[in-house]
Every structure is written in structure tokens, then in C-alpha cells.
Design a protein around this motif. Structure first.
Motif, PDB file in Angstrom:
ATOM      1  N   GLU A  47       0.828  -1.207   0.000  1.00 18.28           N
ATOM      2  CA  GLU A  47       0.000   0.000   0.000  1.00 18.28           C
ATOM      3  C   GLU A  47       0.862   1.256   0.000  1.00 18.28           C
ATOM      4  N   THR A  50       2.490   1.866  -3.475  1.00 16.42           N
ATOM      5  CA  THR A  50       1.558   2.439  -4.440  1.00 16.42           C
ATOM      6  C   THR A  50       1.410   3.939  -4.218  1.00 16.42           C
ATOM      7  N   LYS A  51       1.238   4.330  -2.961  1.00 16.19           N
ATOM      8  CA  LYS A  51       1.091   5.749  -2.648  1.00 16.19           C
ATOM      9  C   LYS A  51       2.377   6.515  -2.918  1.00 16.19           C
TER      10      LYS A  51
END
Length: 82
Positions: A47, A50-51
């Protein structure tokens, strides 16, 4: 009025140079914070990655917008009277 072209070239160089420095510092800080967060909570690595890439693209896009504005002033200068 003769110095306008020289000042525009100086301004374009400053826009590109300072934009590049700011983007490099921003991406460097963001990358270090990503590594810190990934070391603390490895289960969130996907996560966070991705950010991180999304933010890297936005930081780079801001720099490229500055380059576009600098090129507009350099090649299609609205301040030079013809």
C-alpha cells in the motif's frame, strides 16, 4: 527594453533549476520516509509503495509544469514587444 530577453532567459533558468532542486529534495524525503515506514510495518509495504509512486508522479508533474511555463516564456515570450 533590450535586457528583457536576457531577463527572461535568467527567469526560465531559475524556474527550471529551482524546480528540479525542489523535486529532487521532495522525492528524496518521500523515499526516506517510505523506507522508514516499510521498516516499521512491513505488512503495509504494498500500500505504501503504491502511494509513494503516485506521489512521485505528482511531484515530477509539478516540475514538468514549471518546465513548460519556462519554455513558453523562452520561446513564445509575451513580454517582448515586436
Amino acid at each position: 527594453m533590450e535586457n528583457v530577453l536576457g531577463l527572461v532567459a535568467l527567469a526560465a533558468g531559475l524556474i527550471i533549476g529551482l524546480g528540479a532542486v525542489g523535486a529532487c529534495i521532495g522525492i528524496g524525503i518521500m523515499g526516506s520516509k517510505y523506507l522508514e515506514a516499510a521498516a516499521r510495518q512491513p505488512e503495509l509495504m504494498n500500500e505504501l509503495q503504491t502511494k509513494m509512486f503516485l506521489l512521485a508522479g505528482l511531484i515530477d508533474a509539478a516540475f514538468l509544469i514549471g518546465v513548460g511555463i519556462a519554455m513558453m516564456f523562452a520561446f513564445a515570450n509575451p513580454f517582448v514587444l515586436k
